[in-house]
Design a protein around this motif. Structure first.
Motif, short mmCIF file in Angstrom:
data_model
loop_
_atom_site.label_atom_id
_atom_site.label_comp_id
_atom_site.label_asym_id
_atom_site.label_seq_id
_atom_site.Cartn_x
_atom_site.Cartn_y
_atom_site.Cartn_z
N MET A 299 0.82 -1.21 0.00
CA MET A 299 0.00 0.00 0.00
C MET A 299 0.86 1.26 0.00
SD MET A 299 -2.88 -1.39 2.63
CE MET A 299 -3.74 0.13 2.95
N GLN A 300 1.95 1.24 0.76
CA GLN A 300 2.83 2.42 0.80
C GLN A 300 3.45 2.64 -0.59
OE1 GLN A 300 3.39 4.77 3.01
NE2 GLN A 300 5.07 5.76 1.92
N LEU A 301 3.87 1.55 -1.25
CA LEU A 301 4.47 1.69 -2.59
C LEU A 301 3.45 2.25 -3.57
CD1 LEU A 301 6.49 -1.66 -2.71
CD2 LEU A 301 7.45 0.66 -2.66
N ILE A 302 2.23 1.76 -3.49
CA ILE A 302 1.19 2.27 -4.38
C ILE A 302 0.95 3.75 -4.10
CG2 ILE A 302 -1.30 2.18 -4.85
CD1 ILE A 302 -1.12 -0.89 -4.50
N ALA A 303 0.94 4.10 -2.81
CA ALA A 303 0.69 5.50 -2.43
C ALA A 303 1.82 6.40 -2.94
CB ALA A 303 0.56 5.61 -0.91
N GLU A 304 3.06 5.90 -2.85
CA GLU A 304 4.18 6.71 -3.37
C GLU A 304 4.10 6.85 -4.88
OE1 GLU A 304 7.94 5.22 -1.82
OE2 GLU A 304 7.18 5.29 0.24
N ALA A 305 3.72 5.79 -5.56
CA ALA A 305 3.58 5.86 -7.02
C ALA A 305 2.54 6.92 -7.39
CB ALA A 305 3.18 4.49 -7.58
N TYR A 306 1.43 6.90 -6.66
CA TYR A 306 0.36 7.90 -6.88
C TYR A 306 0.89 9.31 -6.66
CZ TYR A 306 -3.05 11.00 -4.65
OH TYR A 306 -3.76 12.09 -4.24
N ASP A 307 1.62 9.49 -5.57
CA ASP A 307 2.13 10.82 -5.21
C ASP A 307 3.10 11.32 -6.29
OD1 ASP A 307 2.00 12.83 -3.33
OD2 ASP A 307 3.73 12.13 -2.19
N LEU A 308 3.97 10.42 -6.75
CA LEU A 308 4.93 10.77 -7.81
C LEU A 308 4.22 11.15 -9.10
CD1 LEU A 308 7.52 7.90 -7.27
CD2 LEU A 308 8.10 10.33 -7.38
N LEU A 309 3.26 10.33 -9.47
CA LEU A 309 2.53 10.59 -10.71
C LEU A 309 1.78 11.92 -10.62
CD1 LEU A 309 1.01 7.06 -11.46
CD2 LEU A 309 2.87 8.19 -12.72
N ARG A 310 1.20 12.14 -9.46
CA ARG A 310 0.40 13.36 -9.30
C ARG A 310 1.29 14.59 -9.42
NH1 ARG A 310 -4.72 14.42 -5.27
NH2 ARG A 310 -5.32 16.31 -6.36
N ALA A 311 2.48 14.53 -8.77
CA ALA A 311 3.39 15.67 -8.82
C ALA A 311 4.00 15.81 -10.21
CB ALA A 311 4.49 15.51 -7.77
N GLY A 312 4.49 14.68 -10.74
CA GLY A 312 5.22 14.73 -12.01
C GLY A 312 4.35 15.09 -13.20
N LEU A 313 3.11 14.63 -13.17
CA LEU A 313 2.22 14.86 -14.32
C LEU A 313 1.29 16.06 -14.11
CD1 LEU A 313 1.03 11.16 -14.98
CD2 LEU A 313 2.83 12.41 -16.22
N SER A 314 1.29 16.58 -12.88
CA SER A 314 0.28 17.59 -12.50
C SER A 314 -1.11 17.12 -12.92
CB SER A 314 0.57 18.95 -13.16
OG SER A 314 1.85 19.37 -12.86
N ALA A 315 -1.39 15.87 -12.61
CA ALA A 315 -2.68 15.29 -13.02
C ALA A 315 -3.57 15.09 -11.80
CB ALA A 315 -2.44 13.95 -13.70
N GLY A 316 -4.86 15.08 -12.03
CA GLY A 316 -5.82 14.87 -10.94
C GLY A 316 -6.07 13.39 -10.71
N PRO A 317 -6.69 13.08 -9.56
CA PRO A 317 -6.92 11.68 -9.21
C PRO A 317 -7.69 10.89 -10.27
CG PRO A 317 -7.35 13.09 -7.34
CD PRO A 317 -7.08 14.00 -8.48
N ALA A 318 -8.66 11.52 -10.92
CA ALA A 318 -9.46 10.77 -11.90
C ALA A 318 -8.59 10.31 -13.07
CB ALA A 318 -10.61 11.64 -12.40
#
Ligand code: 6PG
Length: 476
Positions: free
Chosen positions: A193-212
């Motif tokens: 779960m922590q790895l998935i959460a970090e992947a999400y955080d990275l993607l969100r910052a790197g792509l400036s993308a929203g959760p959807a």
């Protein structure tokens, strides 16, 4: 006496296990300390199978065929001991008490020994899959005696999840083995779960993308090697919109992760056994850190500009890099978890089969994943595998992922995005594969200040250098 098995403790997990048993044709005795729950179960689900309700523990025990099998599904700790104390005088030699709660394995070892003294079997059983799993097919990890498994096995194997016609249940080993393996399952769950959460955080910052938008990426990943229950529900949670505000659900949830204790137990046990489960430890500490709201607020005020700027040029490559880094880090987390099980099994002489453990995690449990069939194959092919990392398929994935893994961790460090689990997994990999470790210097320092001695690369034996005197070396 007509019931084949009984369940006492009818909160949601107990109630769903009882329903699952009844739906599979077993006659199930049911009991709860406050009888309202028993009546509720019968009123709402009585038509799903044959339940035999009782309001007192004595009546409940009397409805069970011998040898009696009683599942206890109450809170871990004192409530479990209280129910056992109430049950024991009512039971007879050969009867079986099954604890399906998340008990600490040392409590299970203690209880098993105590009940053995009464001629009873005590079976600490890990059950994973949450409420839905309990009802539709969990992964079941029973410990206890071979004799108790002869009675319980055919029942549990029937109500467990099935993958390729194989039940997600097997006898793990004596006394605390089942609860130990369930504990490590939960530790791996934390890391995953922590790895998935970090992947999400990275993607969100790197792509400036929203959760959807990110939900779509996770959904796509779920078609590949990362296919798993946790990735599937990640997409689900990210795509969810808060009804009250219309904002992404994940943005209205307080960012402080809680824990009931199984992750902490896993890390404590690994420290005792000397197994470096760094991914699980980082995941557990990351939850603790998230809860330190005051410190976080103070640090935010003190270092408002410490984050770097991050501009991802090639979005597609970046997403693929994060996917590869996630897979490689996940392999490290599972390698460490299986090392931990092997160490526990050796320490307590349990004879746990690692391939068999992976087999019953393929379905039903929270960490169920395509990946686990590969782990099964790896340990079935080579039970003494030194580490999962070197099994052919895993070694290939890690090798192919190394450049991406390094880019992602380096980018995260530059951008100030915290990736404790990604980074520590990469560090673990690099340490494991290093030709020489600076542990040699540590040995030198220990010998220098404390005459703790060291071994040499070229000769057997222990040595000490007389640092404060003539600096000559002596055999220790
Ligand atoms: C499972 C889960 C289950 C439970 C955890 C949650 O395998 O079904 O692991 O046991 O959800 O206890 O643990 P935390 O509250 O510590 O996250």
């Amino acid at each position: 006496a007509t019931a084949q098995i009984g369940v006492t403790g009818l909160a949601v997990m107990g109630r769903n296990l009882a329903r699952n048993l009844a739906r599979h044709g077993f006659t199930v005795a049911v009991h709860n300390r406050s009888p309202g729950r028993t009546r509720g179960l019968l009123a709402e689900h009585g038509d799903e199978g044959t339940f035999v309700p009782s309001e007192s523990m004595a009546d409940f025990v009397a409805t069970l065929e011998r040898p009696r099998a009683v599942i206890v599904m109450v809170k871990a700790g004192a409530p479990t001991d209280a129910v056992i104390d109430e049950l024991v005088p009512l039971l007879e030699a050969g009867d079986i008490v099954v604890d399906c709660g998340n008990a600490h394995f040392t409590d299970t070892i203690r209880r098993e020994e105590a009940l053995r003294g009464h001629g009873l079997h005590f079976v600490g059983t890990g059950v994973s899959g949450g409420e839905e799993g309990a009802l539709h097919g969990p992964s079941i990890m029973p410990g206890g005696s071979d004799e108790s498994y002869r009675k319980l096995g055919p029942i549990f194997e029937k109500i467990a999840a099935q993958v390729d016609g194989v039940p997600c249940c097997r006898h793990i080993g004596p006394d605390g083995a089942g609860h130990f393996v369930k504990m490590v399952h939960n530790g791996i769950e934390y890391a995953d779960m922590q790895l998935i959460a970090e992947a999400y955080d990275l993607l969100r910052a790197g792509l400036s993308a929203g959760p959807a938008e990110l939900a779509k990426i996770f959904r796509r990943w779920n078609d590949g090697e990362l296919e798993s229950f946790l990735i599937e529900i990640t997409a689900d949670v990210l795509a969810h919109t808060d009804a009250a505000t219309g904002r992404p659900f994940v943005d209205v949830v307080l960012d402080q992760a809680e824990q009931k204790g199984t992750g902490r137990w896993t890390v404590q046990s690994a420290l005792d056994l000397g197994v470096p489960i760094t991914g699980i430890a980082e995941a557990t500490f990351a939850r603790s850190l998230s809860g330190h709201a005051d410190q976080r607020a103070a640090a935010r005020r003190a270092f408002p500009d410490a984050g770097g700027n991050w501009q991802v040029d090639d979005r597609e490559t970046f997403v693929e890099d994060v996917r590869r880094a996630l897979l490689a880090s996940k392999i490290v987390a599972y390698a460490q978890g299986f090392d931990h099980i092997r160490a526990g099994s050796r320490e307590y002489d349990w004879g746990v089969d690692l391939g068999g453990t992976a087999t019953i995690w393929r379905g039903g449990c929270i960490i169920r994943a395509r990946f686990l069939d590969r782990i099964r194959q790896a340990y079935d092919t080579e039970p003494e595998l030194p580490t999962l990392l070197v099994a052919p398929w895993f070694a290939e994935q890690v090798s192919a992922g190394v450049p991406a893994w390094r880019r992602v961790v380096a980018d995260a460090a530059r951008a100030g995005v915290p990736t404790p689990a990604f980074s520590s997994s990469l560090a673990y990999f690099d340490a494991l594969r290093a030709q020489r470790l600076p542990a040699a210097l540590i040995q030198g320092l220990r010998d220098n200040f404390g005459a703790h001695t060291y071994r040499r690369v070229d000769r057997d034996g222990s040595f000490h250098t007389r640092w404060a005197a003539d600096r000559a070396e002596e055999a220790a």
